[in-house]
Design a protein around this motif. Structure first.
Motif, PDB file in Angstrom:
ATOM      1  N   PHE A 122       1.903  -8.760   6.359  1.00 51.38           N
ATOM      2  CA  PHE A 122       2.017  -7.301   6.319  1.00 51.38           C
ATOM      3  C   PHE A 122       2.821  -6.835   7.537  1.00 51.38           C
ATOM      4  O   PHE A 122       2.241  -6.477   8.570  1.00 51.38           O
ATOM      5  CB  PHE A 122       0.627  -6.652   6.324  1.00 51.38           C
ATOM      6  N   TYR A 167       3.699  -1.671   7.124  1.00 52.75           N
ATOM      7  CA  TYR A 167       2.256  -1.482   6.913  1.00 52.75           C
ATOM      8  C   TYR A 167       1.520  -0.916   8.124  1.00 52.75           C
ATOM      9  O   TYR A 167       0.318  -0.739   8.093  1.00 52.75           O
ATOM     10  CB  TYR A 167       1.604  -2.820   6.538  1.00 52.75           C
ATOM     11  N   THR A 176       0.689  -2.439  10.714  1.00 53.99           N
ATOM     12  CA  THR A 176      -0.309  -3.452  11.064  1.00 53.99           C
ATOM     13  C   THR A 176      -0.501  -3.490  12.578  1.00 53.99           C
ATOM     14  O   THR A 176       0.460  -3.441  13.336  1.00 53.99           O
ATOM     15  CB  THR A 176       0.158  -4.834  10.571  1.00 53.99           C
ATOM     16  N   ARG A 203      -4.319  -2.154   8.706  1.00 57.87           N
ATOM     17  CA  ARG A 203      -3.025  -1.973   8.058  1.00 57.87           C
ATOM     18  C   ARG A 203      -3.146  -0.935   6.978  1.00 57.87           C
ATOM     19  O   ARG A 203      -4.252  -0.598   6.540  1.00 57.87           O
ATOM     20  CB  ARG A 203      -2.518  -3.281   7.459  1.00 57.87           C
ATOM     21  N   SER A 210      -0.679  -0.160   1.271  1.00 58.62           N
ATOM     22  CA  SER A 210       0.586  -0.509   0.636  1.00 58.62           C
ATOM     23  C   SER A 210       1.732  -0.036   1.519  1.00 58.62           C
ATOM     24  O   SER A 210       1.543   0.770   2.424  1.00 58.62           O
ATOM     25  CB  SER A 210       0.711   0.123  -0.750  1.00 58.62           C
ATOM     26  N   ALA A 211       2.922  -0.539   1.235  1.00 64.00           N
ATOM     27  CA  ALA A 211       4.064  -0.195   2.077  1.00 64.00           C
ATOM     28  C   ALA A 211       4.789   1.034   1.585  1.00 64.00           C
ATOM     29  O   ALA A 211       5.792   1.426   2.140  1.00 64.00           O
ATOM     30  CB  ALA A 211       5.027  -1.373   2.130  1.00 64.00           C
TER      31      ALA A 211
END
Length: 86
Positions: free
Chosen positions: A55, A60, A62, A81, A84-85
């Motif tokens: 991720f 994300y 993260t 995170r 979803s992106a």
């Protein structure tokens, strides 16, 4: 001696808070996916690297949200995170 003002009624505020909670009942706290681990120092580094590889931070967001060192050279940490992106 001056007289203390009365506390205003809080009914309007209570209604606004209740309406806000009802409108946002389906949302999760912070909209992040979090997972907590308790691993040895080397395993913790590997697990964090695994998360950053799977991720990417740019997509994300993260990050290691928190961490602490425990007895026996163990690290407890929480990874965070976006789900979803997009």
């Amino acid at each position: 001696m001056t007289k203390m003002p009365k506390v205003p009624p809080l009914d309007g505020l209570k209604r606004r808070i209740a309406r806000h909670r009802q409108d946002n009942a389906g949302w999760t706290e912070g909209h992040f996916v979090r997972q907590t681990f308790c691993l040895t120092r080397d395993e913790a580094r590997a697990k964090a690297r695994e998360w950053f590889d799977a991720f990417p931070k740019a997509a994300y967001w993260t990050e290691v949200e928190s961490w602490r060192q425990l007895d026996g050279d163990r690290i407890e940490f929480t990874m965070r995170r976006l789900p979803s992106a997009d």
